[in-house]
Design an enzyme around this catalytic site. Structure first.
Site, mmCIF file in Angstrom:
data_model
loop_
_atom_site.group_PDB
_atom_site.id
_atom_site.type_symbol
_atom_site.label_atom_id
_atom_site.label_comp_id
_atom_site.label_asym_id
_atom_site.label_seq_id
_atom_site.Cartn_x
_atom_site.Cartn_y
_atom_site.Cartn_z
ATOM 1 N N GLU A 107 0.827 -1.203 0.000
ATOM 2 C CA GLU A 107 0.000 0.000 0.000
ATOM 3 C C GLU A 107 0.864 1.257 0.000
ATOM 4 O O GLU A 107 1.914 1.301 0.644
ATOM 5 C CB GLU A 107 -0.896 -0.002 1.246
ATOM 6 C CG GLU A 107 -2.022 1.005 1.209
ATOM 7 C CD GLU A 107 -3.021 0.766 2.339
ATOM 8 O OE1 GLU A 107 -3.305 1.724 3.069
ATOM 9 O OE2 GLU A 107 -3.499 -0.379 2.489
ATOM 10 N N ASP A 109 0.051 5.460 0.452
ATOM 11 C CA ASP A 109 -1.060 6.332 0.845
ATOM 12 C C ASP A 109 -0.754 7.816 0.788
ATOM 13 O O ASP A 109 0.310 8.257 1.242
ATOM 14 C CB ASP A 109 -1.457 6.070 2.307
ATOM 15 C CG ASP A 109 -2.067 4.715 2.537
ATOM 16 O OD1 ASP A 109 -2.722 4.212 1.627
ATOM 17 O OD2 ASP A 109 -1.875 4.173 3.632
ATOM 18 N N GLU A 111 -3.190 10.419 2.693
ATOM 19 C CA GLU A 111 -4.401 10.547 3.496
ATOM 20 C C GLU A 111 -4.508 11.990 3.987
ATOM 21 O O GLU A 111 -3.564 12.519 4.581
ATOM 22 C CB GLU A 111 -4.368 9.598 4.691
ATOM 23 C CG GLU A 111 -4.450 8.138 4.300
ATOM 24 C CD GLU A 111 -4.368 7.223 5.495
ATOM 25 O OE1 GLU A 111 -5.210 6.333 5.603
ATOM 26 O OE2 GLU A 111 -3.446 7.400 6.318
#
Length: 333
Positions: A107, A109, A111
């Site tokens: 993953e 990210d 955010e």
């Protein structure tokens, strides 16, 4: 002469991508590269197909997912975040393969964490590899601008040995693959996601301030969608393209030019508020890839402790596993 021109084209393209610039890359319409993921009634596609609105209300959040898996490339979107009171709201632009590798997923990210009125949005980047969710590699930053006033470009460059996060074509974080990282460096094909959801439990002051639906709907706007990578067959998990001078998806080298590196250092010095490398509560010794800077460590001690949402994307596992061929229709406006 033709070979020289092709070589020059390749060099220019690679350098352009390595600097994090998406201005010369094709911008796709939503239907060309993405499909609705969840909350279809809260997902609106403008008639030209080049802008998408995701909203969060009392019923549901919303999100979309790339139609293809990708192994390396440059992925980007211009995003305008919700304004006013946004505590507890989380907007994410990220890559993941949790739907295919639940126990050992990768993953990457971006955010965006909302805040109370008068306080600014914060952005968090993170890297997981091979299911290393117990080994978070989070960093947090202020942005130096109000991301709810206008669109700003957020990009991820992922190669086989390097990851770079960009804001408005300026690199803000670079992760180089080390031997000690092993499988913690993302190495399996991933999809690209965008979501908006309720992160009241952790997103703002460790859950002290929660989403207030009096201010709903919270709308995140996306445009300038770029998917410039090597698509992978989901069954065979083999690339559909070749990385040659005539390839439509040339995988960049990750070169950061001196001027860009200077901008990155300035961003990190003035706007970074947390780095996992200096978190002695979570890690008794810095992870192997960390380069420790004593002045940076001292500066980051001034900021409040950080609370993380843990494996928040796993709470959306069923949404990840949703059959793309049966996904509903988003609203067109």
């Amino acid at each position: 002469m033709v070979d020289s021109c092709l070589l020059l084209l390749l060099v220019c393209c690679v350098l352009g991508l390595a600097s994090g610039s998406s201005k010369d890359l094709p911008i796709i319409s939503f239907d060309e590269g993405y499909s609705p993921l969840f909350g279809d009634s809260n997902l609106a596609i403008l008639k030209d197909g080049k802008k998408v609105h995701m909203s969060l209300d009392e019923r549901t959040g919303s999100g979309f997912i790339s139609q293809d898996l990708y192994l390396h490339g440059f992925f980007s979107a211009s995003i305008k975040l919700p304004a006013d009171y946004t505590a507890g709201v989380v907007v994410a632009f990220y890559m993941s393969n949790a739907d295919m590798f639940e126990a050992n997923h990768d993953e990457l990210d971006f955010e965006f964490l909302g805040n109370i009125r008068g306080k600014e949005w914060r952005v968090q980047t993170n890297v997981y590899g091979n299911g290393s969710t117990n080994m978070g590699r989070e960093e947090r930053y202020h942005l130096g601008f109000d991301p709810s006033e206008d669109f700003h470009q957020y990009s991820i460059l992922w190669t086989d040995n390097q990851i770079i996060f960009y804001v408005d074509n300026v690199p803000i974080r670079e992760i180089k693959r080390t031997e000690a990282m092993g499988g913690d460096f993302p190495s399996k094909p991933m999809s690209i996601y965008a979501t908006i959801w309720d992160g009241s439990e952790w997103a703002t002051n460790g859950g002290r301030y929660r989403v207030n639906y009096k201010y709903a709907p919270y709308v995140a706007e996306f445009s300038d969608l770029v998917l410039h990578g090597c698509a992978v067959d989901p069954i065979e998990q083999t690339p559909k393209c070749e990385n040659g001078p005539t390839s439509e998806a040339i995988i960049p080298t990750g070169i950061i030019m001196p001027e860009q590196r200077s901008k990155m250092e300035k961003f990190r010095k003035t706007l970074m508020t947390y780095s996992y490398c200096y978190d002695r509560v979570r890690y008794t010794a810095p992870p192997s890839e960390c380069v420790i800077n004593a002045q940076e460590a001292d500066r980051l001690r001034r900021f409040d402790p950080v609370t993380f949402g843990g494996r928040h994307h796993h709470r959306h596992a069923k949404r990840h596993q949703r059959n793309r061929s049966t996904q509903g229709e988003a609203t067109t406006i």
